[in-house]
Design a protein around this motif. Structure first.
Motif, PDB file in Angstrom:
ATOM      1  N   GLU A  51       0.831  -1.207   0.000  1.00 52.14           N
ATOM      2  CA  GLU A  51       0.000   0.000   0.000  1.00 52.14           C
ATOM      3  C   GLU A  51       0.863   1.254   0.000  1.00 52.14           C
ATOM      4  OE1 GLU A  51      -2.925  -0.165   3.089  1.00 52.14           O
ATOM      5  OE2 GLU A  51      -3.716  -2.068   2.353  1.00 52.14           O
ATOM      6  N   GLN A  52       1.949   1.266   0.768  1.00 57.01           N
ATOM      7  CA  GLN A  52       2.829   2.434   0.816  1.00 57.01           C
ATOM      8  C   GLN A  52       3.450   2.746  -0.535  1.00 57.01           C
ATOM      9  OE1 GLN A  52       5.813   1.854   3.791  1.00 57.01           O
ATOM     10  NE2 GLN A  52       4.493   2.526   5.457  1.00 57.01           N
ATOM     11  N   THR A  53       3.777   1.733  -1.295  1.00 51.63           N
ATOM     12  CA  THR A  53       4.419   1.953  -2.589  1.00 51.63           C
ATOM     13  C   THR A  53       3.417   2.151  -3.721  1.00 51.63           C
ATOM     14  OG1 THR A  53       4.574  -0.429  -2.959  1.00 51.63           O
ATOM     15  CG2 THR A  53       6.482   0.646  -1.967  1.00 51.63           C
ATOM     16  N   ALA A  54       2.130   2.045  -3.429  1.00 48.37           N
ATOM     17  CA  ALA A  54       1.050   2.229  -4.403  1.00 48.37           C
ATOM     18  C   ALA A  54       1.102   1.216  -5.540  1.00 48.37           C
ATOM     19  CB  ALA A  54       1.042   3.655  -4.946  1.00 48.37           C
ATOM     20  N   LEU A  55       1.709   0.065  -5.300  1.00 49.81           N
ATOM     21  CA  LEU A  55       1.770  -0.964  -6.334  1.00 49.81           C
ATOM     22  C   LEU A  55       0.415  -1.598  -6.595  1.00 49.81           C
ATOM     23  CD1 LEU A  55       5.104  -2.759  -5.416  1.00 49.81           C
ATOM     24  CD2 LEU A  55       4.650  -1.302  -7.393  1.00 49.81           C
ATOM     25  N   VAL A  56      -0.476  -1.518  -5.648  1.00 52.85           N
ATOM     26  CA  VAL A  56      -1.790  -2.149  -5.815  1.00 52.85           C
ATOM     27  C   VAL A  56      -2.706  -1.340  -6.717  1.00 52.85           C
ATOM     28  CG1 VAL A  56      -1.698  -3.464  -3.668  1.00 52.85           C
ATOM     29  CG2 VAL A  56      -2.573  -1.132  -3.646  1.00 52.85           C
ATOM     30  N   ASN A  57      -2.313  -0.139  -7.099  1.00 52.22           N
ATOM     31  CA  ASN A  57      -3.171   0.724  -7.915  1.00 52.22           C
ATOM     32  C   ASN A  57      -2.586   1.027  -9.296  1.00 52.22           C
ATOM     33  OD1 ASN A  57      -5.098   0.974  -5.854  1.00 52.22           O
ATOM     34  ND2 ASN A  57      -3.870   2.554  -4.878  1.00 52.22           N
ATOM     35  N   LEU A  58      -1.694   0.206  -9.781  1.00 52.24           N
ATOM     36  CA  LEU A  58      -1.093   0.444 -11.096  1.00 52.24           C
ATOM     37  C   LEU A  58      -2.117   0.251 -12.210  1.00 52.24           C
ATOM     38  CD1 LEU A  58       2.307  -1.451 -10.819  1.00 52.24           C
ATOM     39  CD2 LEU A  58       1.955   1.015 -10.801  1.00 52.24           C
ATOM     40  N   SER A  59      -2.007   1.060 -13.243  1.00 53.38           N
ATOM     41  CA  SER A  59      -2.879   0.880 -14.403  1.00 53.38           C
ATOM     42  C   SER A  59      -2.124   0.285 -15.585  1.00 53.38           C
ATOM     43  CB  SER A  59      -3.508   2.214 -14.802  1.00 53.38           C
ATOM     44  OG  SER A  59      -2.500   3.142 -15.120  1.00 53.38           O
ATOM     45  N   SER A  60      -0.802   0.277 -15.514  1.00 58.10           N
ATOM     46  CA  SER A  60       0.018  -0.360 -16.548  1.00 58.10           C
ATOM     47  C   SER A  60       1.283  -0.898 -15.887  1.00 58.10           C
ATOM     48  CB  SER A  60       0.369   0.635 -17.659  1.00 58.10           C
ATOM     49  OG  SER A  60       1.134   1.692 -17.139  1.00 58.10           O
ATOM     50  N   ALA A  61       1.990  -1.740 -16.618  1.00 62.16           N
ATOM     51  CA  ALA A  61       3.184  -2.377 -16.066  1.00 62.16           C
ATOM     52  C   ALA A  61       4.258  -1.341 -15.756  1.00 62.16           C
ATOM     53  CB  ALA A  61       3.722  -3.411 -17.044  1.00 62.16           C
ATOM     54  N   LEU A  62       4.982  -1.592 -14.684  1.00 64.74           N
ATOM     55  CA  LEU A  62       6.101  -0.752 -14.270  1.00 64.74           C
ATOM     56  C   LEU A  62       7.345  -1.628 -14.309  1.00 64.74           C
ATOM     57  CD1 LEU A  62       7.340   1.807 -12.950  1.00 64.74           C
ATOM     58  CD2 LEU A  62       6.731   0.799 -10.750  1.00 64.74           C
ATOM     59  N   TYR A  63       8.268  -1.299 -15.214  1.00 62.93           N
ATOM     60  CA  TYR A  63       9.497  -2.082 -15.341  1.00 62.93           C
ATOM     61  C   TYR A  63      10.680  -1.188 -15.052  1.00 62.93           C
ATOM     62  CZ  TYR A  63      13.121  -5.046 -17.420  1.00 62.93           C
ATOM     63  OH  TYR A  63      14.245  -5.793 -17.644  1.00 62.93           O
ATOM     64  N   LEU A  64      11.472  -1.581 -14.071  1.00 58.06           N
ATOM     65  CA  LEU A  64      12.689  -0.860 -13.724  1.00 58.06           C
ATOM     66  C   LEU A  64      13.855  -1.814 -13.999  1.00 58.06           C
ATOM     67  CD1 LEU A  64      11.385   0.552 -10.324  1.00 58.06           C
ATOM     68  CD2 LEU A  64      11.503   1.764 -12.499  1.00 58.06           C
ATOM     69  N   PRO A  65      14.433  -1.759 -15.219  1.00 59.25           N
ATOM     70  CA  PRO A  65      15.447  -2.736 -15.603  1.00 59.25           C
ATOM     71  C   PRO A  65      16.786  -2.561 -14.903  1.00 59.25           C
ATOM     72  CG  PRO A  65      15.162  -1.130 -17.340  1.00 59.25           C
ATOM     73  CD  PRO A  65      14.119  -0.835 -16.293  1.00 59.25           C
ATOM     74  N   SER A  66      17.029  -1.387 -14.362  1.00 64.55           N
ATOM     75  CA  SER A  66      18.273  -1.114 -13.668  1.00 64.55           C
ATOM     76  C   SER A  66      17.929  -0.439 -12.350  1.00 64.55           C
ATOM     77  CB  SER A  66      19.168  -0.230 -14.534  1.00 64.55           C
ATOM     78  OG  SER A  66      20.424  -0.093 -13.943  1.00 64.55           O
ATOM     79  N   PHE A  67      17.398  -1.211 -11.439  1.00 63.25           N
ATOM     80  CA  PHE A  67      16.851  -0.734 -10.165  1.00 63.25           C
ATOM     81  C   PHE A  67      17.974  -0.327  -9.224  1.00 63.25           C
ATOM     82  CE2 PHE A  67      15.196  -1.709  -5.875  1.00 63.25           C
ATOM     83  CZ  PHE A  67      14.112  -0.858  -5.866  1.00 63.25           C
ATOM     84  N   SER A  68      17.753   0.782  -8.506  1.00 59.98           N
ATOM     85  CA  SER A  68      18.798   1.237  -7.582  1.00 59.98           C
ATOM     86  C   SER A  68      18.271   1.499  -6.182  1.00 59.98           C
ATOM     87  CB  SER A  68      19.458   2.493  -8.138  1.00 59.98           C
ATOM     88  OG  SER A  68      18.505   3.534  -8.228  1.00 59.98           O
ATOM     89  N   ILE A  80      18.689  -6.554  -5.297  1.00 61.87           N
ATOM     90  CA  ILE A  80      17.758  -6.579  -6.429  1.00 61.87           C
ATOM     91  C   ILE A  80      18.176  -5.515  -7.441  1.00 61.87           C
ATOM     92  CG2 ILE A  80      15.373  -6.129  -7.113  1.00 61.87           C
ATOM     93  CD1 ILE A  80      15.925  -8.892  -5.795  1.00 61.87           C
ATOM     94  N   LEU A  81      18.266  -5.910  -8.708  1.00 60.05           N
ATOM     95  CA  LEU A  81      18.704  -5.002  -9.764  1.00 60.05           C
ATOM     96  C   LEU A  81      17.634  -4.722 -10.809  1.00 60.05           C
ATOM     97  CD1 LEU A  81      22.303  -6.431 -10.261  1.00 60.05           C
ATOM     98  CD2 LEU A  81      21.605  -4.437  -8.922  1.00 60.05           C
ATOM     99  N   SER A  82      16.610  -5.574 -10.908  1.00 54.18           N
ATOM    100  CA  SER A  82      15.497  -5.363 -11.842  1.00 54.18           C
ATOM    101  C   SER A  82      14.185  -5.647 -11.128  1.00 54.18           C
ATOM    102  CB  SER A  82      15.580  -6.313 -13.034  1.00 54.18           C
ATOM    103  OG  SER A  82      16.670  -6.020 -13.856  1.00 54.18           O
ATOM    104  N   VAL A  83      13.192  -4.816 -11.423  1.00 57.07           N
ATOM    105  CA  VAL A  83      11.868  -4.970 -10.814  1.00 57.07           C
ATOM    106  C   VAL A  83      10.817  -4.825 -11.905  1.00 57.07           C
ATOM    107  CG1 VAL A  83      10.222  -3.996  -9.165  1.00 57.07           C
ATOM    108  CG2 VAL A  83      12.651  -4.021  -8.617  1.00 57.07           C
TER     109      VAL A  83
END
Length: 133
Positions: A51-68, A80-83
């Motif tokens: 809930e804090q990260t608002a991941l439950v309310n996404l309307s499209s995919a979120l890709y972070l290929p080089s996560f920091s 973790i390097l990709s999400v």
């Protein structure tokens, strides 16, 4: 959900997977929650982090290929390097064509650029299996 987490871990470059649909969570793979959280409170901790990260309310995919390690870093294990966060969207409403988020599939990898376009399409198809009818 158990089947989906298993195939996502086996068929992609994923180390951690979480599927949340409504109030139901299925968590598999390597996770590193805070040590001071008792085991019986882990599910609530994961729900709170989602809930804090608002991941439950996404309307499209979120890709972070080089996560920091941005704000998502509290829920994800070290290294973790990709999400990839793939929303589980409802079928379009016949009256107005709107869709709403019913849940999310959260995938994490310890490799940069872990999910190819083909992987992301396939993961989207897995997410579609959780749509309510």
């Amino acid at each position: 959900m158990a089947w989906a987490t298993y195939v996502l871990l086996q068929n992609t470059n994923t180390t951690s997977v979480l599927i949340a649909v409504g109030d139901v969570l299925c968590i598999r793979g390597y996770w590193d929650p805070p040590a001071d959280i008792p085991k019986h409170a882990m599910i609530e901790w994961f729900k709170g982090q989602m809930e804090q990260t608002a991941l439950v309310n996404l309307s499209s995919a979120l890709y972070l290929p080089s996560f920091s390690g941005t704000q998502l870093g509290n829920i994800l294990p070290q290294g973790i390097l990709s999400v990839l966060a793939q929303p589980i969207l409802s079928n379009p409403d016949p009256a107005n064509g709107e869709t709403k988020a019913e849940g999310v599939i959260l995938l994490a990898s310890n490799a940069n650029y872990a999910y190819s376009e083909k992987d992301r399409v396939w993961i989207g198809a897995v997410a579609n299996k959780f749509r309510s009818v």
